[in-house]
Design a protein around this motif. Structure first.
Motif, short mmCIF file in Angstrom:
data_model
loop_
_atom_site.label_atom_id
_atom_site.label_comp_id
_atom_site.label_asym_id
_atom_site.label_seq_id
_atom_site.Cartn_x
_atom_site.Cartn_y
_atom_site.Cartn_z
N ARG A 33 0.83 -1.20 0.00
CA ARG A 33 0.00 0.00 0.00
C ARG A 33 0.87 1.25 0.00
NH1 ARG A 33 -3.45 -0.35 4.94
NH2 ARG A 33 -4.55 -1.86 3.68
N ILE A 34 0.48 2.23 -0.82
CA ILE A 34 1.08 3.57 -0.77
C ILE A 34 -0.03 4.51 -0.39
CG2 ILE A 34 2.18 5.45 -2.04
CD1 ILE A 34 3.46 3.31 -3.84
N ALA A 35 0.10 5.16 0.74
CA ALA A 35 -0.96 6.05 1.23
C ALA A 35 -0.43 7.43 1.58
CB ALA A 35 -1.63 5.42 2.45
N ASP A 36 0.85 7.70 1.29
CA ASP A 36 1.42 8.99 1.69
C ASP A 36 1.53 9.99 0.53
OD1 ASP A 36 3.47 7.70 0.35
OD2 ASP A 36 5.02 8.23 1.80
N VAL A 37 0.78 9.76 -0.55
CA VAL A 37 0.77 10.68 -1.68
C VAL A 37 -0.61 11.34 -1.72
CG1 VAL A 37 0.95 10.89 -4.19
CG2 VAL A 37 2.40 9.25 -2.96
N TYR A 41 -3.97 6.88 -4.20
CA TYR A 41 -3.90 5.73 -3.30
C TYR A 41 -3.60 4.49 -4.13
CZ TYR A 41 -5.27 2.52 0.42
OH TYR A 41 -5.28 1.56 1.38
N PHE A 42 -2.71 3.64 -3.63
CA PHE A 42 -2.31 2.43 -4.34
C PHE A 42 -2.33 1.27 -3.35
CE2 PHE A 42 1.12 -0.54 -5.37
CZ PHE A 42 0.84 -0.86 -6.69
N LEU A 59 9.21 10.11 -3.97
CA LEU A 59 9.22 10.35 -2.52
C LEU A 59 8.21 9.47 -1.76
CD1 LEU A 59 9.55 14.25 -2.48
CD2 LEU A 59 11.34 12.52 -2.19
N ALA A 60 7.50 8.61 -2.48
CA ALA A 60 6.49 7.76 -1.84
C ALA A 60 7.14 6.64 -1.03
CB ALA A 60 5.58 7.16 -2.91
N HIS A 61 6.34 6.05 -0.13
CA HIS A 61 6.78 4.91 0.68
C HIS A 61 5.77 3.78 0.54
CE1 HIS A 61 9.13 8.12 2.51
NE2 HIS A 61 9.96 7.16 2.88
N LEU A 62 6.28 2.57 0.40
CA LEU A 62 5.44 1.39 0.29
C LEU A 62 5.29 0.77 1.67
CD1 LEU A 62 4.05 -0.47 -1.85
CD2 LEU A 62 6.10 -1.89 -1.72
N GLU A 63 4.05 0.60 2.10
CA GLU A 63 3.77 -0.09 3.36
C GLU A 63 3.47 -1.54 3.03
OE1 GLU A 63 0.34 1.79 5.01
OE2 GLU A 63 1.42 3.60 5.58
N ILE A 64 4.03 -2.46 3.79
CA ILE A 64 3.75 -3.88 3.61
C ILE A 64 2.97 -4.35 4.83
CG2 ILE A 64 4.73 -6.18 3.33
CD1 ILE A 64 5.14 -4.28 0.93
N HIS A 65 1.78 -4.86 4.57
CA HIS A 65 0.92 -5.38 5.63
C HIS A 65 0.83 -6.89 5.43
CE1 HIS A 65 -0.70 -1.40 6.89
NE2 HIS A 65 -0.31 -1.10 5.67
N THR A 66 1.11 -7.65 6.47
CA THR A 66 1.03 -9.10 6.40
C THR A 66 -0.32 -9.54 6.92
OG1 THR A 66 3.41 -9.28 6.73
CG2 THR A 66 2.11 -11.26 7.14
N SER A 67 -0.98 -10.37 6.13
CA SER A 67 -2.31 -10.86 6.49
C SER A 67 -2.21 -12.04 7.44
CB SER A 67 -3.08 -11.28 5.25
OG SER A 67 -3.54 -10.16 4.57
#
Length: 88
Positions: A33-37, A41-42, A59-67
């Motif tokens: 997920r990218i939510a800082d732009v 939203y991605f 300048l974006a950051h990718l968040e990795i969420h583990t299910s």
């Protein structure tokens, strides 16, 4: 190994999009997920062993969420600059 390639994304007049690659090296499904732009939203599901190619602002950051069973845990926060695909 499976690779997911996405079409070029409209980055709302972003002048510095970069091509990035993330690989899920875990044995669990993840959500990238990218939510800082602002105004963009991605979010994609990334299966174990899958590669995800995507464009994002530099300048974006990718968040990795583990299910896990019925929840999701933020397990990583990666600068898209470190995921940039380099041409040789």
């Amino acid at each position: 190994m499976m690779t997911q390639v996405l079409d070029s994304l409209s980055l709302l007049e972003c002048s510095d999009p970069i091509l990035c690659c993330y690989v899920n090296g875990s044995c669990q499904m993840q959500i990238a997920r990218i939510a800082d732009v602002p105004n963009w939203y991605f979010e994609r599901v990334v299966f174990p062993g899958q590669r995800l190619l995507f464009e994002a602002p530099s300048l974006a950051h990718l968040e990795i969420h583990t299910s896990l069973t019925a929840t999701s845990i933020l397990t990583d926060h990666i600068s898209c600059q470190t995921l940039k695909v380099e041409e040789k």
